[in-house]
Design an enzyme around this catalytic site. Structure first.
Site, PDB file in Angstrom:
ATOM      1  N   LYS A   1     138.075 -38.457   4.963  1.00 29.25           N
ATOM      2  CA  LYS A   1     139.096 -38.015   4.002  1.00 29.25           C
ATOM      3  C   LYS A   1     140.486 -37.985   4.647  1.00 29.25           C
ATOM      4  CE  LYS A   1     139.445 -33.079   4.487  1.00 29.25           C
ATOM      5  NZ  LYS A   1     140.088 -31.990   3.826  1.00 29.25           N
TER       6      LYS A   1
ATOM      7  N   LYS B   1     134.681 -26.219  15.788  1.00 27.05           N
ATOM      8  CA  LYS B   1     135.973 -26.096  16.468  1.00 27.05           C
ATOM      9  C   LYS B   1     135.826 -25.469  17.843  1.00 27.05           C
ATOM     10  CE  LYS B   1     139.023 -26.251  12.496  1.00 27.05           C
ATOM     11  NZ  LYS B   1     140.025 -25.570  11.688  1.00 27.05           N
TER      12      LYS B   1
ATOM     13  N   LYS C   1     145.213 -33.439   7.202  1.00 23.64           N
ATOM     14  CA  LYS C   1     146.384 -32.983   7.959  1.00 23.64           C
ATOM     15  C   LYS C   1     146.191 -33.211   9.440  1.00 23.64           C
ATOM     16  CE  LYS C   1     146.431 -28.784   6.320  1.00 23.64           C
ATOM     17  NZ  LYS C   1     146.693 -27.372   6.127  1.00 23.64           N
TER      18      LYS C   1
HETATM   19  P1  ADP Z   1     143.269 -30.863   5.667  1.00 21.47           P
HETATM   20  O1  ADP Z   1     141.818 -31.232   5.728  1.00 21.47           O
HETATM   21  O2  ADP Z   1     144.141 -31.993   5.344  1.00 21.47           O
HETATM   22  O3  ADP Z   1     143.687 -30.077   6.893  1.00 21.47           O
HETATM   23  P2  ADP Z   1     142.901 -28.406   4.288  1.00 21.47           P
HETATM   24  O4  ADP Z   1     141.489 -28.333   4.773  1.00 21.47           O
HETATM   25  O5  ADP Z   1     143.927 -27.473   4.836  1.00 21.47           O
HETATM   26  O6  ADP Z   1     143.432 -29.898   4.451  1.00 21.47           O
HETATM   27  O7  ADP Z   1     142.877 -28.310   2.730  1.00 21.47           O
HETATM   28  C1  ADP Z   1     143.876 -27.745   1.926  1.00 21.47           C
HETATM   29  C2  ADP Z   1     143.508 -28.028   0.492  1.00 21.47           C
HETATM   30  O8  ADP Z   1     143.664 -29.441   0.187  1.00 21.47           O
HETATM   31  C3  ADP Z   1     142.045 -27.721   0.179  1.00 21.47           C
HETATM   32  O9  ADP Z   1     141.979 -27.150  -1.110  1.00 21.47           O
HETATM   33  C4  ADP Z   1     141.360 -29.056   0.183  1.00 21.47           C
HETATM   34  O10 ADP Z   1     140.243 -29.097  -0.693  1.00 21.47           O
HETATM   35  C5  ADP Z   1     142.458 -30.004  -0.287  1.00 21.47           C
HETATM   36  N1  ADP Z   1     142.287 -31.321   0.345  1.00 21.47           N
HETATM   37  C6  ADP Z   1     142.410 -31.585   1.662  1.00 21.47           C
HETATM   38  N2  ADP Z   1     142.243 -32.895   1.909  1.00 21.47           N
HETATM   39  C7  ADP Z   1     141.972 -33.480   0.726  1.00 21.47           C
HETATM   40  C8  ADP Z   1     141.695 -34.820   0.324  1.00 21.47           C
HETATM   41  N3  ADP Z   1     141.680 -35.819   1.198  1.00 21.47           N
HETATM   42  N4  ADP Z   1     141.470 -35.065  -0.981  1.00 21.47           N
HETATM   43  C9  ADP Z   1     141.500 -34.044  -1.859  1.00 21.47           C
HETATM   44  N5  ADP Z   1     141.747 -32.775  -1.564  1.00 21.47           N
HETATM   45  C10 ADP Z   1     141.991 -32.467  -0.282  1.00 21.47           C
END
Ligand code: ADP
Ligand code: TRP
Length: 326
Positions: free
Chosen positions: A192, A111, A195
């Site tokens: 994946k 980052k 957000k």
């Molecule tokens: P993002 O990557 O969408 O910003 P975060 O890193 O804030 O999400 O993750 C929040 C929670 O959601 C974590 O516990 C993460 O393991 C889970 N999570 C995020 N994206 C996925 C996904 N595509 N599939 C399954 N679990 C996810």
């Protein structure tokens, strides 16, 4: 009872991956584990942010967690910044962590290399995360791969504090969220669902209306051939659709694959299942959002209970590290 904790940072929009990877497992365990769920609003201040957006999203995330089934009676449910003990312990743990250790965090390197004005809080945020975890004697932290290194840091810091000063902290461990719940982006199934995705086209947001969810599923990228099989490496698009269907129905993706001979029919079944899963959450959200005072009251009560528990831990840590009791 094992103690479990997780945080949600109010940046971006919550999506189906967050639901199956983090929210649903917490809800499933909230009766049988001692669970702490919070909105990590302080973590949203580590990157360029809009104050009004962080405030709006914090309430939106809290409302969505309640709409998804988080029971504020069964777990500790609050906003991180409402419990000042998080920042108080953060400082004590900064005094327990090496500069090099913080700098080595992969997420910090990634980052910080993408920006010009890197905030000090981006460097120290894993130490705040360690404070989040250690305040509540957490045994298990269910997180995805990108957060494992931060939980490792929390372990190291806890062990160091315990051996240098006094055995104050429980040493936590990261636990894997369910494997089937690694949901990929519908428009680029090699990455994946996230957000922070550059485009919302492949992201099934918890608050997308049913027609938007359907359209996104029907436009999902599939694979070059036309056979329906679960093989994430060679057929990432179709396998992701099968994984989503499996997560929504509690079935097995291989078994589900046998029931379809065309992509079109599979997509229709996935769209139906996603709408069946998310539409009730959105409806409950819209009802709860009409009464934000109710949500805020739940958060206030949670913060009050959290402060009692966290306050005792901070007092122990302060005494152990050499501060004069009041
Ligand atoms: P993002 O990557 O969408 O910003 P975060 O890193 O804030 O999400 O993750 C929040 C929670 O959601 C974590 O516990 C993460 O393991 C889970 N999570 C995020 N994206 C996925 C996904 N595509 N599939 C399954 N679990 C996810
Ligand atoms: N840092 C996590 C994220 O951005 C959220 C979070 C904050 C968290 N504190 C935590 C997760 C403590 C687990 C434990 O996704």
């Amino acid at each position: 009872m094992p103690r479990r904790l997780t945080g949600f940072t109010p940046s971006g929009d919550l999506h189906l991956g967050n639901y199956f990877g983090a929210i649903a497992p917490i809800i499933a365990g909230q009766e049988t584990t001692d669970t702490v769920v919070f909105i990590s609003d302080l973590h949203a201040l580590t990157l360029e942010h809009d104050p009004a957006e962080v405030r709006r999203r914090t309430l939106e995330f809290a409302t969505l967690l309640l709409a998804s089934g988080v029971d504020p009676q069964a777990c500790l449910f609050m906003v991180q910044s409402h419990v000042p003990e998080h920042t108080e312990l953060h400082y004590l743990l900064e005094a327990t962590t090496g500069y090099g250790e913080a700098q080595r965090m992969i997420q910090f390197k990634e980052k910080s290399s993408r920006q010009e004005n890197v905030r000090v809080s981006l460097l120290t945020y894993p130490i705040l995360m360690a404070a989040d975890i250690l305040l509540y004697d957490t045994d298990e932290v269910p997180v995805g791969d990108d957060q494992r290194q931060h939980v490792e840091l929390a372990r190291t810091v806890a062990q160091r504090f315990n051996s240098r000063y006094a055995p104050v902290f429980t040493v936590p461990a990261a636990v894997n969220p369910p494997v089937a719940a690694r949901i990929m982006d519908l428009s680029s199934p090699d990455g994946k669902m996230s957000k922070s995705a550059p485009s919302p086209a492949g992201v099934l947001r918890l608050l997308d209306p049913p027609d938007v969810l359907r359209r996104k599923v029907m436009r999902a990228v599939t694979d070059a051939d036309t056979s329906v099989a679960y093989d994430p490496r060679r057929k990432p698009g179709v396998s992701n659709l099968l994984a989503i269907l499996a997560a929504c129905t509690g079935d097995d993706p291989h078994r589900l694959a046998a029931g379809f001979d065309q992509y079109g029919k599979l997509k229709e079944a996935v769209a139906d299942a996603v709408v069946r899963t998310l539409a009730p959450i959105r409806e409950r959200y819209l009802r709860l959002a009409e009464d934000p005072d109710h949500v805020r009251a739940a958060l206030r009560a949670g913060a009050g209970r959290a402060r009692e528990r966290a306050g005792a831990k901070v007092r122990q840590a302060k005494a152990a590290i050499g501060l004069l009791p009041e």
